[in-house]
Design a protein around this motif. Structure first.
Motif, PDB file in Angstrom:
ATOM      1  N   SER A   1      14.050  -7.966   3.403  1.00  0.00           N
ATOM      2  CA  SER A   1      14.086  -7.280   2.111  1.00  0.00           C
ATOM      3  C   SER A   1      12.670  -6.966   1.630  1.00  0.00           C
ATOM      4  O   SER A   1      12.435  -5.941   0.990  1.00  0.00           O
ATOM      5  CB  SER A   1      14.836  -8.113   1.057  1.00  0.00           C
TER       6      SER A   1
ATOM      7  N   TRP B   1      11.307  -3.404   0.316  1.00  0.00           N
ATOM      8  CA  TRP B   1      10.636  -3.175  -0.972  1.00  0.00           C
ATOM      9  C   TRP B   1       9.246  -2.575  -0.780  1.00  0.00           C
ATOM     10  O   TRP B   1       8.819  -1.725  -1.577  1.00  0.00           O
ATOM     11  CB  TRP B   1      10.559  -4.472  -1.776  1.00  0.00           C
TER      12      TRP B   1
ATOM     13  N   ILE C   1       9.608   1.055  -0.243  1.00  0.00           N
ATOM     14  CA  ILE C   1       9.883   1.729  -1.526  1.00  0.00           C
ATOM     15  C   ILE C   1       8.561   2.001  -2.239  1.00  0.00           C
ATOM     16  O   ILE C   1       8.301   3.121  -2.694  1.00  0.00           O
ATOM     17  CB  ILE C   1      10.819   0.877  -2.416  1.00  0.00           C
TER      18      ILE C   1
ATOM     19  N   VAL D   1       9.039  -3.309  -9.021  1.00  0.00           N
ATOM     20  CA  VAL D   1       9.481  -3.745  -7.695  1.00  0.00           C
ATOM     21  C   VAL D   1       9.213  -5.236  -7.502  1.00  0.00           C
ATOM     22  O   VAL D   1      10.055  -5.951  -6.949  1.00  0.00           O
ATOM     23  CB  VAL D   1       8.831  -2.892  -6.584  1.00  0.00           C
TER      24      VAL D   1
ATOM     25  N   MET E   1      11.920  -7.981  -6.537  1.00  0.00           N
ATOM     26  CA  MET E   1      11.754  -8.872  -5.395  1.00  0.00           C
ATOM     27  C   MET E   1      12.029 -10.323  -5.778  1.00  0.00           C
ATOM     28  O   MET E   1      12.505 -11.113  -4.953  1.00  0.00           O
ATOM     29  CB  MET E   1      10.337  -8.733  -4.818  1.00  0.00           C
TER      30      MET E   1
ATOM     31  N   GLN F   1      16.097 -10.692  -7.104  1.00  0.00           N
ATOM     32  CA  GLN F   1      17.092 -10.643  -6.033  1.00  0.00           C
ATOM     33  C   GLN F   1      17.408 -12.037  -5.502  1.00  0.00           C
ATOM     34  O   GLN F   1      18.418 -12.239  -4.836  1.00  0.00           O
ATOM     35  CB  GLN F   1      16.620  -9.743  -4.891  1.00  0.00           C
TER      36      GLN F   1
ATOM     37  N   THR G   1      10.209 -12.958   0.988  1.00  0.00           N
ATOM     38  CA  THR G   1      10.242 -11.562   0.562  1.00  0.00           C
ATOM     39  C   THR G   1       8.831 -11.012   0.420  1.00  0.00           C
ATOM     40  O   THR G   1       8.522  -9.920   0.908  1.00  0.00           O
ATOM     41  CB  THR G   1      11.008 -11.439  -0.771  1.00  0.00           C
TER      42      THR G   1
ATOM     43  N   ALA H   1       6.835  -8.061   2.601  1.00  0.00           N
ATOM     44  CA  ALA H   1       6.202  -6.908   1.958  1.00  0.00           C
ATOM     45  C   ALA H   1       4.726  -6.825   2.318  1.00  0.00           C
ATOM     46  O   ALA H   1       4.221  -5.750   2.674  1.00  0.00           O
ATOM     47  CB  ALA H   1       6.372  -6.989   0.437  1.00  0.00           C
TER      48      ALA H   1
END
Length: 149
Positions: A59, A63, A66, A86, A90, A93, A105, A109
């Motif tokens: 995930s 992100w 994105i 965002v 993060m 979630q 996460t 990223a």
């Protein structure tokens, strides 16, 4: 037998194997080590910890992509707001069971940013690293239990 010693031995052996795999298959070695780190840092162990690590780390890759694609479309000040939104997402979630490991996460990223948005290569490297982290820890625990008999 000391579990830490056995984990250290299996981690050393498998780290050398990872160096060869990363070179042989043109993967990103540091991203693989980040994958190992995610598994070792996850509060859950075993297959459940591997799945939690995989979902959270994956995930993070999502992100980051994105932010990479949406951020440049906005004026500078709005880009900062998008980053904040965002980052909030993060974290929030983590209310979802399989996305509950926030550090995983953020590591996913960060690896994506460091990999210049090459999410396929970063994802493959992180995945192999997660699997190696699982193998490192669990083979070390198995050896410790085996030699403690």
């Amino acid at each position: 037998m000391n579990a830490l010693l056995m984990i250290a031995i299996t981690t050393g052996v498998l780290s050398g194997l990872w160096g060869w795999l990363a070179f042989s298959f043109s993967l990103i070695s540091w991203a693989g080590f980040l994958g190992c780190t995610v598994y070792f840092a996850c509060p859950q162990g075993g297959l459940r910890g591997l799945l939690l690590s995989l979902c959270s780390c994956g995930s993070g890759v999502f992100w980051a992509m994105i932010m990479i694609h949406v951020g440049p479309l906005a004026p500078q000040f709005l880009g900062y707001a998008i980053t904040g939104i965002v980052a909030f997402l993060m974290c929030i979630q983590a209310k979802l069971r399989w996305l509950g490991f926030i550090p995983g996460t953020f590591i996913g990223a960060c690896a994506t940013f460091a990999g210049d948005g090459h999410w396929q290569l970063v994802s493959a490297s992180l995945l192999v690293g997660l699997l190696l982290g699982y193998a490192m820890k669990n083979s070390g625990l198995w050896l410790a239990a085996y030699f403690s008999r």
